[in-house]
Design a protein around this motif. Sequence first.
Motif, mmCIF file in Angstrom:
data_model
loop_
_atom_site.group_PDB
_atom_site.id
_atom_site.type_symbol
_atom_site.label_atom_id
_atom_site.label_comp_id
_atom_site.label_asym_id
_atom_site.label_seq_id
_atom_site.Cartn_x
_atom_site.Cartn_y
_atom_site.Cartn_z
ATOM 1 N N PHE A 108 0.825 -1.216 0.000
ATOM 2 C CA PHE A 108 0.000 0.000 0.000
ATOM 3 C C PHE A 108 0.856 1.261 0.000
ATOM 4 N N LYS A 109 1.984 1.230 0.673
ATOM 5 C CA LYS A 109 2.871 2.394 0.690
ATOM 6 C C LYS A 109 3.358 2.708 -0.720
ATOM 7 N N ASN A 110 3.716 1.676 -1.439
ATOM 8 C CA ASN A 110 4.174 1.861 -2.809
ATOM 9 C C ASN A 110 3.041 2.291 -3.731
ATOM 10 N N LEU A 111 1.870 1.677 -3.536
ATOM 11 C CA LEU A 111 0.699 2.011 -4.362
ATOM 12 C C LEU A 111 0.292 3.462 -4.179
ATOM 13 N N TYR A 112 0.155 3.887 -2.923
ATOM 14 C CA TYR A 112 -0.280 5.261 -2.658
ATOM 15 C C TYR A 112 0.768 6.280 -3.097
ATOM 16 N N SER A 113 2.051 5.911 -2.978
ATOM 17 C CA SER A 113 3.103 6.798 -3.466
ATOM 18 C C SER A 113 3.014 6.975 -4.978
ATOM 19 N N SER A 114 2.686 5.892 -5.687
ATOM 20 C CA SER A 114 2.528 5.963 -7.144
ATOM 21 C C SER A 114 1.407 6.919 -7.524
ATOM 22 N N LEU A 115 0.338 6.903 -6.735
ATOM 23 C CA LEU A 115 -0.803 7.770 -7.013
ATOM 24 C C LEU A 115 -0.497 9.236 -6.699
ATOM 25 N N LEU A 116 0.318 9.465 -5.669
ATOM 26 C CA LEU A 116 0.614 10.833 -5.252
ATOM 27 C C LEU A 116 1.668 11.512 -6.120
ATOM 28 N N GLY A 117 2.655 10.751 -6.573
ATOM 29 C CA GLY A 117 3.767 11.339 -7.305
ATOM 30 C C GLY A 117 4.872 11.753 -6.347
ATOM 31 N N PRO A 118 6.066 12.010 -6.869
ATOM 32 C CA PRO A 118 7.245 12.277 -6.027
ATOM 33 C C PRO A 118 7.089 13.435 -5.056
ATOM 34 N N GLU A 119 6.594 14.577 -5.542
ATOM 35 C CA GLU A 119 6.534 15.764 -4.690
ATOM 36 C C GLU A 119 5.493 15.618 -3.583
ATOM 37 N N ASN A 120 4.302 15.159 -3.941
ATOM 38 C CA ASN A 120 3.257 14.976 -2.931
ATOM 39 C C ASN A 120 3.604 13.855 -1.954
ATOM 40 N N THR A 121 4.314 12.841 -2.444
ATOM 41 C CA THR A 121 4.749 11.760 -1.559
ATOM 42 C C THR A 121 5.632 12.315 -0.452
ATOM 43 N N TYR A 122 6.533 13.231 -0.799
ATOM 44 C CA TYR A 122 7.404 13.816 0.216
ATOM 45 C C TYR A 122 6.616 14.730 1.152
ATOM 46 N N MET A 123 5.806 15.617 0.601
ATOM 47 C CA MET A 123 5.102 16.592 1.432
ATOM 48 C C MET A 123 4.064 15.938 2.336
ATOM 49 N N TRP A 124 3.448 14.851 1.857
ATOM 50 C CA TRP A 124 2.384 14.189 2.606
ATOM 51 C C TRP A 124 2.831 12.817 3.117
ATOM 52 N N ARG A 125 4.120 12.681 3.411
ATOM 53 C CA ARG A 125 4.627 11.356 3.756
ATOM 54 C C ARG A 125 4.027 10.797 5.054
ATOM 55 N N THR A 126 3.750 11.650 6.038
ATOM 56 C CA THR A 126 3.128 11.143 7.269
ATOM 57 C C THR A 126 1.737 10.595 6.987
ATOM 58 N N SER A 127 0.972 11.313 6.181
ATOM 59 C CA SER A 127 -0.359 10.829 5.798
ATOM 60 C C SER A 127 -0.259 9.539 5.000
ATOM 61 N N LEU A 128 0.791 9.430 4.186
ATOM 62 C CA LEU A 128 1.022 8.199 3.422
ATOM 63 C C LEU A 128 1.266 7.026 4.356
ATOM 64 N N TYR A 129 2.114 7.220 5.385
ATOM 65 C CA TYR A 129 2.371 6.157 6.353
ATOM 66 C C TYR A 129 1.080 5.745 7.064
ATOM 67 N N LEU A 130 0.295 6.729 7.447
ATOM 68 C CA LEU A 130 -0.948 6.457 8.169
ATOM 69 C C LEU A 130 -1.942 5.680 7.307
ATOM 70 N N ALA A 131 -2.098 6.116 6.068
ATOM 71 C CA ALA A 131 -3.059 5.458 5.173
ATOM 72 C C ALA A 131 -2.621 4.042 4.824
ATOM 73 N N ALA A 132 -1.334 3.857 4.528
ATOM 74 C CA ALA A 132 -0.835 2.536 4.144
ATOM 75 C C ALA A 132 -0.925 1.554 5.307
ATOM 76 N N SER A 133 -0.577 1.997 6.503
ATOM 77 C CA SER A 133 -0.618 1.102 7.668
ATOM 78 C C SER A 133 -2.050 0.765 8.058
ATOM 79 N N ALA A 134 -2.968 1.722 7.962
ATOM 80 C CA ALA A 134 -4.372 1.448 8.265
ATOM 81 C C ALA A 134 -4.950 0.434 7.278
ATOM 82 N N SER A 135 -4.620 0.593 6.007
ATOM 83 C CA SER A 135 -5.106 -0.335 4.981
ATOM 84 C C SER A 135 -4.582 -1.743 5.229
ATOM 85 N N ALA A 136 -3.305 -1.848 5.582
ATOM 86 C CA ALA A 136 -2.696 -3.151 5.831
ATOM 87 C C ALA A 136 -3.304 -3.812 7.056
#
Length: 326
Positions: A108-136
């Motif tokens: 999920f971390k990789n999937l959501y990063s693909s959807l966000l793109g490089p810049e948004n992945t960096y800026m929203w990385r905490t939200s990415l961790y939260l979303a990926a871990s909740a999904s898992a």
Amino acid sequence: MPPYFGAMSMVFALQPEGDSCEFGSAKYYALCGFGGILSCGITHTAVVPLDLVKCRIQVDPEKYKNIFIGFRVTLQEDGVRGLGKGWAPTLIGYSMQGLCKFGFYEVFKNLYSSLLGPENTYMWRTSLYLAASASAEFFADIALSPMEACKVRIQTQAGFANTLREAFPKMRADEGLAAFYKGLVPLWMRQIPYTMMKFACFERTVEAIYKHVVPKPRAECSKGEQLVVTFVAGYIAGVFCAVVSHPADSVVSLFNKDKGSTAVQALKKLGPKGVWKGLVARIIMIGTLTALQWFIYDSVKVYFRLPRPPPPEMPESLKAKLAASQ
């Protein structure tokens, strides 16, 4: 190659020399899942005595007033062997949970990063961790629920059963398959916030340690030094995890002990103070357990030479945009 944090650090645009597989490949996810099995199965089974006492404090605080009295009463009534009650469902259940928790987190971390793109992945990385871990964790708890129900029943209901071989068929005969999933919603309530804190806090703590504490970049640290950072960050994350998820953990323990109760009834029975019973024992258990889980998981990655991206760095494109806007 899937973008994930390679998108945040262009040095991972190509597979680093020495890696045993490509980042994001089926082999990569499979070995991450295997690391999850070892990290969760071994650690949860190792702390079964502490978990047993914690559960008994939660469901019968008059008898098991605190951790020390809990151990003394348990030893007096059940002997040393009694401290191991519930080890089999713990080993099986948390191994399955670890497979899904860590394996799907990477997916999920990789999937959501693909959807966000490089810049948004960096800026929203905490939200990415939260979303990926909740999904898992959503899927991990479905795998865990049957064994968790058996474990709690063995540990907290006197005379019900002493082993998984006794408990599982007895629960199925008495209550049907619903007995194994009636605690799933409270389990989600406990485990999803716990896992979100566990992964997000760990990721950001690792980032902070390398940035503010370790005097050299991670690439210049030895594997041993990197694993020490992993352990320290894991323990810090574990303390926060225990506090965030403890009220729901108390509900799960009482809910699975009392055959006819509902989650709401269990919460009312515990009351505002009762949901915090056993917190000290759980902080000790979860802090140690979380630190060891991350240490084992990262050790598996090192042993199998899996790609291990460094702490995230701001993409050059985002640096250029920020510089232009100033």
